[in-house]
Scaffold this motif. Sequence first.
Motif, mmCIF file in Angstrom:
data_model
loop_
_atom_site.group_PDB
_atom_site.id
_atom_site.type_symbol
_atom_site.label_atom_id
_atom_site.label_comp_id
_atom_site.label_asym_id
_atom_site.label_seq_id
_atom_site.Cartn_x
_atom_site.Cartn_y
_atom_site.Cartn_z
ATOM 1 N N GLY A 1 24.704 -4.876 -14.560
ATOM 2 C CA GLY A 1 25.110 -3.794 -15.455
ATOM 3 C C GLY A 1 24.795 -4.108 -16.912
ATOM 4 O O GLY A 1 24.371 -3.220 -17.675
ATOM 5 N N ILE A 2 24.991 -5.357 -17.299
ATOM 6 C CA ILE A 2 24.655 -5.764 -18.671
ATOM 7 C C ILE A 2 23.165 -5.602 -18.915
ATOM 8 O O ILE A 2 22.734 -5.114 -19.965
ATOM 9 N N GLY A 3 22.361 -6.010 -17.926
ATOM 10 C CA GLY A 3 20.922 -5.837 -18.054
ATOM 11 C C GLY A 3 20.536 -4.376 -18.183
ATOM 12 O O GLY A 3 19.619 -4.022 -18.944
ATOM 13 N N ALA A 4 21.242 -3.499 -17.453
ATOM 14 C CA ALA A 4 20.961 -2.065 -17.535
ATOM 15 C C ALA A 4 21.287 -1.529 -18.926
ATOM 16 O O ALA A 4 20.579 -0.649 -19.444
ATOM 17 N N ILE A 5 22.334 -2.041 -19.540
ATOM 18 C CA ILE A 5 22.686 -1.617 -20.903
ATOM 19 C C ILE A 5 21.578 -2.000 -21.874
ATOM 20 O O ILE A 5 21.161 -1.207 -22.728
ATOM 21 N N HIS A 6 21.079 -3.222 -21.757
ATOM 22 C CA HIS A 6 19.977 -3.661 -22.622
ATOM 23 C C HIS A 6 18.730 -2.811 -22.390
ATOM 24 O O HIS A 6 18.042 -2.428 -23.344
ATOM 25 N N ALA A 7 18.432 -2.541 -21.116
ATOM 26 C CA ALA A 7 17.249 -1.736 -20.792
ATOM 27 C C ALA A 7 17.386 -0.321 -21.343
ATOM 28 O O ALA A 7 16.399 0.260 -21.812
ATOM 29 N N PHE A 8 18.588 0.231 -21.303
ATOM 30 C CA PHE A 8 18.812 1.568 -21.868
ATOM 31 C C PHE A 8 18.507 1.575 -23.361
ATOM 32 O O PHE A 8 17.895 2.511 -23.877
ATOM 33 N N GLY A 9 18.930 0.528 -24.046
ATOM 34 C CA GLY A 9 18.647 0.428 -25.472
ATOM 35 C C GLY A 9 17.164 0.357 -25.766
ATOM 36 O O GLY A 9 16.678 0.943 -26.743
ATOM 37 N N VAL A 10 16.425 -0.358 -24.894
ATOM 38 C CA VAL A 10 14.985 -0.505 -25.102
ATOM 39 C C VAL A 10 14.236 0.758 -24.691
ATOM 40 O O VAL A 10 13.372 1.265 -25.414
ATOM 41 N N MET B 1 16.772 4.357 -26.232
ATOM 42 C CA MET B 1 17.115 4.378 -27.650
ATOM 43 C C MET B 1 15.974 3.872 -28.524
ATOM 44 O O MET B 1 16.055 3.927 -29.751
ATOM 45 N N ARG B 2 14.920 3.347 -27.867
ATOM 46 C CA ARG B 2 13.731 2.848 -28.574
ATOM 47 C C ARG B 2 14.047 1.689 -29.525
ATOM 48 O O ARG B 2 13.381 1.498 -30.532
ATOM 49 N N LEU B 3 15.062 0.914 -29.180
ATOM 50 C CA LEU B 3 15.405 -0.248 -29.996
ATOM 51 C C LEU B 3 14.507 -1.419 -29.616
ATOM 52 O O LEU B 3 14.171 -1.602 -28.443
ATOM 53 N N PRO B 4 14.104 -2.232 -30.585
ATOM 54 C CA PRO B 4 13.322 -3.429 -30.247
ATOM 55 C C PRO B 4 14.137 -4.355 -29.343
ATOM 56 O O PRO B 4 15.352 -4.518 -29.552
ATOM 57 N N PRO B 5 13.510 -4.953 -28.329
ATOM 58 C CA PRO B 5 14.245 -5.868 -27.443
ATOM 59 C C PRO B 5 14.969 -6.970 -28.209
ATOM 60 O O PRO B 5 16.074 -7.374 -27.816
ATOM 61 N N PHE B 6 14.357 -7.456 -29.294
ATOM 62 C CA PHE B 6 14.990 -8.505 -30.093
ATOM 63 C C PHE B 6 16.343 -8.041 -30.616
ATOM 64 O O PHE B 6 17.326 -8.788 -30.575
ATOM 65 N N ILE B 7 16.415 -6.787 -31.079
ATOM 66 C CA ILE B 7 17.645 -6.275 -31.693
ATOM 67 C C ILE B 7 18.728 -6.044 -30.656
ATOM 68 O O ILE B 7 19.873 -6.487 -30.817
ATOM 69 N N ILE B 8 18.393 -5.347 -29.567
ATOM 70 C CA ILE B 8 19.420 -4.998 -28.585
ATOM 71 C C ILE B 8 19.974 -6.230 -27.886
ATOM 72 O O ILE B 8 21.177 -6.338 -27.624
ATOM 73 N N THR B 9 19.118 -7.216 -27.609
ATOM 74 C CA THR B 9 19.616 -8.420 -26.938
ATOM 75 C C THR B 9 20.278 -9.382 -27.925
ATOM 76 O O THR B 9 21.140 -10.171 -27.524
ATOM 77 N N LEU B 10 19.889 -9.328 -29.187
ATOM 78 C CA LEU B 10 20.605 -10.103 -30.203
ATOM 79 C C LEU B 10 22.023 -9.568 -30.355
ATOM 80 O O LEU B 10 22.985 -10.342 -30.483
ATOM 81 N N ALA B 11 22.154 -8.244 -30.335
ATOM 82 C CA ALA B 11 23.489 -7.639 -30.359
ATOM 83 C C ALA B 11 24.282 -8.062 -29.126
ATOM 84 O O ALA B 11 25.481 -8.357 -29.200
ATOM 85 N N GLY B 12 23.591 -8.113 -27.975
ATOM 86 C CA GLY B 12 24.254 -8.563 -26.754
ATOM 87 C C GLY B 12 24.679 -10.017 -26.836
ATOM 88 O O GLY B 12 25.735 -10.393 -26.317
ATOM 89 N N LEU B 13 23.867 -10.843 -27.493
ATOM 90 C CA LEU B 13 24.199 -12.260 -27.662
ATOM 91 C C LEU B 13 25.560 -12.431 -28.319
ATOM 92 O O LEU B 13 26.385 -13.239 -27.870
ATOM 93 N N THR B 14 25.814 -11.668 -29.366
ATOM 94 C CA THR B 14 27.092 -11.795 -30.071
ATOM 95 C C THR B 14 28.206 -11.017 -29.376
ATOM 96 O O THR B 14 29.341 -11.494 -29.274
ATOM 97 N N ALA B 15 27.882 -9.816 -28.878
ATOM 98 C CA ALA B 15 28.913 -8.961 -28.287
ATOM 99 C C ALA B 15 29.466 -9.536 -26.988
ATOM 100 O O ALA B 15 30.689 -9.594 -26.796
#
Length: 327
Positions: free
Chosen positions: A116-125, A128-142
Amino acid sequence: MSESAVTAPQSTRGLQRIRFGVLLNLTLFGLLMVIWGLLAVSTDSFVTAGNLTNLMRQFSLLAIIAIGQTFVIITGGIDLSVGAVVGLSSVIVSMLLVAGLPIPLAIFVTLLAGAGIGAIHAFGVAYMRLPPFIITLAGLTAWRGVGLLATNGFNISGLPKEFSGFSRAEFLGLPSLFWMVLLVAIPAYVLLHISRWGRYIYAVGSNAEAARLSGINIRHTIFLVYMISSTCAALAGVLAASRLSLGIATTGDTWELQAIASSVIGGTSLFGAVGSVVGPTLGSLLLSTINQGANLLNINPFWQRIVTGLLIVLIVFLDQLRRMRRN
């Protein structure tokens, strides 16, 4: 444009990838043999059953994460959240076990949470057209914050002995954690190198627009790779909790960097479209060997980071030379 219109010109590039991958894997294996030989001569304890077993246990968790990370990098992405997912998964499975859930069910729910976490990151990429670096960096802290919030910074103890004993068990003389690497690597190899989904993953990393025009569903492919990455990290979190007999939210700190390093050292191109399952496995074993060798030789462990950095620069430089010759 049909799918064959893309896969046909990619067949030549595929052969080039295979040749480059085989050469690099042989080089890594040769380097491992040299390092093992030097350590065998330099120390009395390296070539012992206990030490080799410990080495296999150390590299196993990193290899599982690196394999999942490789799927993402091949598509031209990156997953910086895997270390935090390891810690959160350690907490989730420990809380479920302490609450009385059967071990198989607790593990299944934890792996499902990882997917499910991976699906959230994939949705962002993908959406939402977010760069993978940004969405997974947010995931790193969140996700790290979620784990710490759930435990209030405390460790979770009292795990069942059957669960904790798995990481210490052996089968056919090899640690159970080593068999878990094979359990992940074999299906991953089939998916990436044999199935059509593997061709889609390489196609997206090579040229996403051409892949889309050929009829490949880019979004589905992105969801697949990020869910694989996070599920592998969740499995590593479960195994880490078993090995430590504790659920610790900070487990896996900086493991994302080691996973990326293992993947890159194993020949995965940060530019996308190049990578394998064998490479990051060997890369993980190489980094674990360097770390253990430094400990046995009483060398400052911080040298490992310097050596790792130099290896990354060398591999990326060789990858650039390969790309220049191809173009």
